[in-house]
Design an enzyme around this catalytic site. Structure first.
Site, PDB file in Angstrom:
ATOM      1  N   GLU A 280      35.325  28.362  42.534  1.00 47.28           N
ATOM      2  CA  GLU A 280      35.675  29.419  43.488  1.00 47.28           C
ATOM      3  C   GLU A 280      36.762  28.936  44.444  1.00 47.28           C
ATOM      4  OE1 GLU A 280      34.635  32.616  43.387  1.00 47.28           O
ATOM      5  OE2 GLU A 280      33.743  31.964  41.506  1.00 47.28           O
ATOM      6  N   TRP A 283      39.827  29.305  42.525  1.00 47.62           N
ATOM      7  CA  TRP A 283      40.355  30.674  42.506  1.00 47.62           C
ATOM      8  C   TRP A 283      41.239  30.917  43.726  1.00 47.62           C
ATOM      9  CZ3 TRP A 283      40.759  34.463  39.026  1.00 47.62           C
ATOM     10  CH2 TRP A 283      41.027  35.763  39.468  1.00 47.62           C
ATOM     11  N   TRP A 311      48.249  57.748  39.509  1.00 53.39           N
ATOM     12  CA  TRP A 311      47.233  57.631  40.560  1.00 53.39           C
ATOM     13  C   TRP A 311      46.976  58.987  41.205  1.00 53.39           C
ATOM     14  CZ3 TRP A 311      44.750  53.300  40.166  1.00 53.39           C
ATOM     15  CH2 TRP A 311      45.401  52.120  39.808  1.00 53.39           C
ATOM     16  N   ASN A 346      31.164  39.311  47.651  1.00 59.20           N
ATOM     17  CA  ASN A 346      32.170  39.385  46.600  1.00 59.20           C
ATOM     18  C   ASN A 346      31.760  40.298  45.454  1.00 59.20           C
ATOM     19  OD1 ASN A 346      34.761  38.406  45.533  1.00 59.20           O
ATOM     20  ND2 ASN A 346      33.489  37.573  43.889  1.00 59.20           N
ATOM     21  N   TRP A 364      45.470  51.047  44.117  1.00 61.46           N
ATOM     22  CA  TRP A 364      44.874  49.831  44.655  1.00 61.46           C
ATOM     23  C   TRP A 364      45.453  49.425  46.001  1.00 61.46           C
ATOM     24  CZ3 TRP A 364      48.204  45.688  45.352  1.00 61.46           C
ATOM     25  CH2 TRP A 364      49.433  45.749  44.670  1.00 61.46           C
ATOM     26  N   TRP A 387      42.607  42.640  44.430  1.00 63.94           N
ATOM     27  CA  TRP A 387      42.824  44.062  44.186  1.00 63.94           C
ATOM     28  C   TRP A 387      43.583  44.310  42.891  1.00 63.94           C
ATOM     29  CZ3 TRP A 387      40.686  48.386  45.697  1.00 63.94           C
ATOM     30  CH2 TRP A 387      39.850  48.330  46.823  1.00 63.94           C
TER      31      TRP A 387
END
Length: 480
Positions: A280, A283, A311, A346, A364, A387
């Protein structure tokens, strides 16, 4: 003539393992002038949002106290930054300015201009690595380019190791009394209407709070981390992200303390959980790597096909999502947790992002903006990567056809309904069978629980199956 150095604090609000501060301490300087300069205009659209500003206030307050305890003090000024530094150089007689590097596009551009300006004035400058384990330009694919997929990125760096953390200073030189400073309160970071009560109650900003949070995680959660990190009703994660964002603790401090703690652990399972936790942190490194190499991604999709995605322009749906009034309990619980505490688990971040971009088909960027203003740990690299991942248009993105069903997410990761019941009390008396799908509950069950859909709790904004089908159809259009 006295030799003085300015240490320019930004998002490195700590004294231990602060390379710029340590270099100043170890250098040939008679005096060190710590300064924080408030210049949000220089960050354009990505100046700290409301929740970040609350955190920043208390973090600066904690740093100021720490410096005073060591015999120094924090000088606070308003920007523009170059002008503020020029003024402070004149007031202090400083011959050098040191700082720790950041990797956001506008910050990089600003810092380069300031470095050039100061060196043209004959001022020594030096910048240091403090926010990351591996700076973005030091990690390359076999072809010499940047990574776009996490797994090979992490494989390339996870065994590299890092330098040992630098120690906390014992004492710092006194700052010349003639150098004036504003107060933290003068930065006007706190809201005029006190909506931040729960944020204050939930968090302890500052270096001490960061290390206390790390120790709590090691003592009570890391031994089950790989399993519990997906269950929002329990404290199964580290909650270190806002402390990392503001630099109250650095990644190598975490890695070093984790390795030290693991030396006393015999269980292979515990070591396996720690490996998951390290990934993590990886990441986070990957997020900064991607942002550095693709600086347009906060606004534009990495996958250019999505520039043509149809969208929906549904402002009402966006507002109901923001308020946690979608009629989908797991989504509403996550959005309400965010508003109350400045944080969202998360698992919920992925769930609510999938719902917004795929079930509601709202772009987004709208979700990214809302998170930016409401998260205490809103980090441009992490927020952008997350996102775009959820929308299916970024680096290492989830395939667009992977659409989280928020009801199933609740049944899987909040089976007892504790998380939803806490944040969506209107339906708290529903049983486990219907807590995540109240629209499927028989009328008698709803009556008994005192739930009237459309009055005490909203009906679902969309049909999950039908909206999924429409999203996949829209994706088929841009694939062609």
């Amino acid at each position: 003539m006295k030799n003085r150095v300015i240490v320019w604090f930004r998002r490195d609000l700590r004294l231990a393992d602060n390379p710029a501060l340590r270099a100043a301490i170890d250098g040939d300087f008679d005096s060190i002038v710590p300064v924080f300069i408030q210049a949000p205009d220089e960050l354009g659209a990505w100046a700290p949002g409301g929740a970040q500003r609350v955190w920043q206030h208390f973090s600066l307050d904690a740093l100021s106290t720490q410096l005073e305890n060591l015999g120094s003090r924090l000088i606070i000024r308003h920007g523009p930054t170059q002008q503020a530094l020029d003024t402070l150089i004149e007031e202090s007689g400083a011959t050098a300015v040191y700082w720790n590097r950041l990797y956001d596009p506008l910050t990089i551009e600003r810092d380069k201009a300031i470095k050039t300006h100061l060196e043209q004035r004959g001022i020594e400058t030096a910048s240091f690595k403090a926010a990351l384990l591996h700076e973005p330009w030091t990690v390359k694919t076999g072809q010499g380019g940047p990574y776009k997929v996490f797994t090979p990125f992490w494989k390339a760096v996870k065994d590299r190791g890092s330098e040992a953390p630098l120690p906390m200073p014992d004492r710092l030189p006194e700052v010349w009394s003639r150098i004036g400073s504003e107060a933290v309160a003068d930065l006007d970071l706190l809201p005029s209407i006190p909506w931040d009560t729960d944020i204050r109650a939930t968090w302890a900003p500052g270096e001490d709070g960061a290390h206390e949070r790390l120790e709590t995680f090691l003592e009570s959660a890391i031994d089950k981390y790989a399993d519990d990190r997906d269950r929002p009703a329990i404290a199964g994660t580290s909650y270190l992200s806002p402390h990392l964002h503001w630099g109250e603790i650095g990644p190598r401090q975490i890695m070093h303390r984790l390795a030290e703690w693991l030396d006393d652990q015999d269980s292979q399972a515990v070591h396996d959980h720690a490996t998951t936790f390290r990934s993590e942190l990886g990441w986070r490194e990957f997020a900064h790597h991607v942002l550095y190499h693709f600086p347009d991604t906060p606004d534009a999709p990495l996958d250019k096909r999505f520039e043509q995605f149809p969208w929906s322009q549904d402002d009402e749906a966006l507002e109901l999502w923001q308020r946690g009034q979608t009629g989908i309990p797991m989504v509403d619980a996550g959005m309400r947790e965010l508003w109350a505490t400045g944080y969202m688990h998360n698992r919920l971040r992925m769930t609510v992002a999938s719902f917004l971009t795929k079930n509601l088909r709202v772009a987004w960027q709208h979700g990214e903006r809302w998170f930016w203003d409401t998260l205490v740990d809103a980090d441009l690299a992490n927020n952008t990567l997350g996102w775009q991942w959820a929308a299916g248009c970024g680096a290492d993105a989830a395939p667009f056809f992977r659409i989280f069903n928020p009801a199933r997410q609740g049944e899987r990761f909040d089976a007892s309904g504790d998380y939803v019941r806490h944040w969506v009390p209107e339906i708290a008396t529903l049983g486990n069978k219907h807590i995540h799908r109240p629209w499927e509950a028989p009328a008698a069950v709803l009556d008994k629980a005192g739930v009237e859909l459309g009055r005490t709790y909203p009906r679902p904004l969309v049909d999950l199956k039908e909206s999924r089908r429409e999203a996949l159809s829209a994706f088929d259009e841009i694939k062609r």
